[in-house]
Write an enzyme that holds these catalytic residues in place. Structure first.
Site, short mmCIF file in Angstrom:
data_model
loop_
_atom_site.label_atom_id
_atom_site.label_comp_id
_atom_site.label_asym_id
_atom_site.label_seq_id
_atom_site.Cartn_x
_atom_site.Cartn_y
_atom_site.Cartn_z
N PRO A 18 0.79 -1.23 0.00
CA PRO A 18 0.00 0.00 0.00
C PRO A 18 0.82 1.28 0.00
CG PRO A 18 -0.11 -1.12 2.12
CD PRO A 18 0.54 -2.07 1.17
N ASN A 19 0.32 2.23 -0.76
CA ASN A 19 0.86 3.59 -0.85
C ASN A 19 2.17 3.71 -1.64
OD1 ASN A 19 -1.23 4.87 0.79
ND2 ASN A 19 -0.33 3.74 2.49
N ARG A 68 3.91 11.21 -1.73
CA ARG A 68 3.87 10.98 -0.27
C ARG A 68 5.23 11.32 0.37
NH1 ARG A 68 4.66 4.55 1.09
NH2 ARG A 68 4.08 5.31 3.14
N TYR A 91 10.64 9.55 1.31
CA TYR A 91 10.67 8.61 0.18
C TYR A 91 11.23 9.20 -1.11
CZ TYR A 91 7.74 5.96 3.37
OH TYR A 91 7.27 5.29 4.47
N ASN A 144 8.20 -5.30 -1.25
CA ASN A 144 8.10 -4.19 -0.29
C ASN A 144 6.66 -4.24 0.23
OD1 ASN A 144 7.96 -1.89 1.19
ND2 ASN A 144 8.84 -0.55 -0.37
N ALA A 149 3.36 -0.85 4.69
CA ALA A 149 2.85 -0.89 6.07
C ALA A 149 2.53 -2.31 6.53
CB ALA A 149 1.61 -0.01 6.19
N HIS A 176 4.74 -4.56 8.90
CA HIS A 176 4.80 -4.46 10.36
C HIS A 176 3.69 -5.22 11.08
CE1 HIS A 176 7.66 -1.57 9.00
NE2 HIS A 176 6.74 -0.76 8.52
N ASP A 207 2.64 -15.85 5.82
CA ASP A 207 2.20 -17.21 5.54
C ASP A 207 2.18 -17.51 4.04
OD1 ASP A 207 1.92 -17.80 8.19
OD2 ASP A 207 -0.26 -17.62 8.25
N GLU A 230 13.24 -8.82 0.99
CA GLU A 230 12.39 -7.72 1.48
C GLU A 230 13.12 -6.41 1.23
OE1 GLU A 230 12.01 -8.06 5.74
OE2 GLU A 230 11.07 -6.09 5.96
N HIS A 263 12.91 -1.92 1.45
CA HIS A 263 12.26 -0.70 1.92
C HIS A 263 13.04 0.50 1.40
CE1 HIS A 263 9.65 -2.93 4.56
NE2 HIS A 263 10.70 -3.65 4.91
N SER A 301 12.84 3.58 2.61
CA SER A 301 13.33 4.36 3.74
C SER A 301 14.12 3.46 4.69
CB SER A 301 12.16 5.00 4.49
OG SER A 301 11.38 4.00 5.11
N ARG A 341 13.58 4.75 12.14
CA ARG A 341 12.36 5.56 12.18
C ARG A 341 11.58 5.19 13.46
NH1 ARG A 341 9.35 5.21 6.56
NH2 ARG A 341 8.08 6.82 7.59
N ARG A 400 8.23 0.44 13.06
CA ARG A 400 8.76 0.09 11.73
C ARG A 400 9.96 -0.85 11.80
NH1 ARG A 400 5.84 3.55 8.24
NH2 ARG A 400 5.30 5.45 9.34
#
Ligand code: DQA
Length: 140
Positions: free
Chosen positions: A11-12, A19, A24, A76, A79, A82, A89, A100, A102, A104, A109, A113
């Site tokens: 998301p986002n 944003r 970012y 990625n 949110a 977390h 799963d 994985e 990210h 940022s 942070r 996070r």
């Protein structure tokens, strides 16, 4: 045979460039995908990019990666990193090599996070603006 890597964004991530640019950056999602595709071409690897704001849709994409016998995943979860047991799963079910990423520096942070539900499954976690490119190279 050419390897296939799926880049899956949560998301986002589609709001990149809009944003919180102080966190970012100003690079748009469209430009990020362009960069990833250019790199994939140079490395002679097939890359398909996905983005969803919905947890269930991300789970379905991960499941599809299993049935399509994808060689590697760069994810990625944004949110959902977390708190999503469902994404963890789904990844575990695939047994696909996964990194994985990210954009940022999640470790410097807010405390929440620093928690990653997928970390116990992934091979590695890469952070920073170049994370997608580095992850593709690592998977190759
Ligand atoms: C993010 C970090 C997450 O904490 C956040 O919720 C995101 C993006 C990153 O790429 O830095 O949406 O995954």
């Amino acid at each position: 045979m050419k390897k296939t890597i799926w880049v899956i964004n949560g998301p986002n991530i589609n709001m990149l460039g809009i944003r919180e640019p102080n966190i970012y950056g100003y690079r748009t999602y469209k430009n990020l995908i362009k960069e990833i595709k250019k790199h994939a071409k140079e490395k002679n690897v097939k890359v398909k990019c996905f983005q969803s704001n919905y947890e269930g849709e991300l789970v379905s994409i991960i499941q599809k990666a299993y049935f399509k016998k994808i060689d590697g995943i760069v994810i990625n979860p944004a949110a959902y990193t977390h708190y999503s047991v469902a994404i963890l799963d789904a990844l575990k079910a695939t047994n696909i090599d996964t990194i994985e990423v990210h954009i940022s520096d999640v470790n410097n942070r807010e405390d929440f996070r620093k928690i990653s539900f997928v970390r116990s499954y992934v091979k590695e976690c890469i952070t920073g603006p170049n994370c997608y490119i580095e992850a593709i190279d690592k998977l190759l």
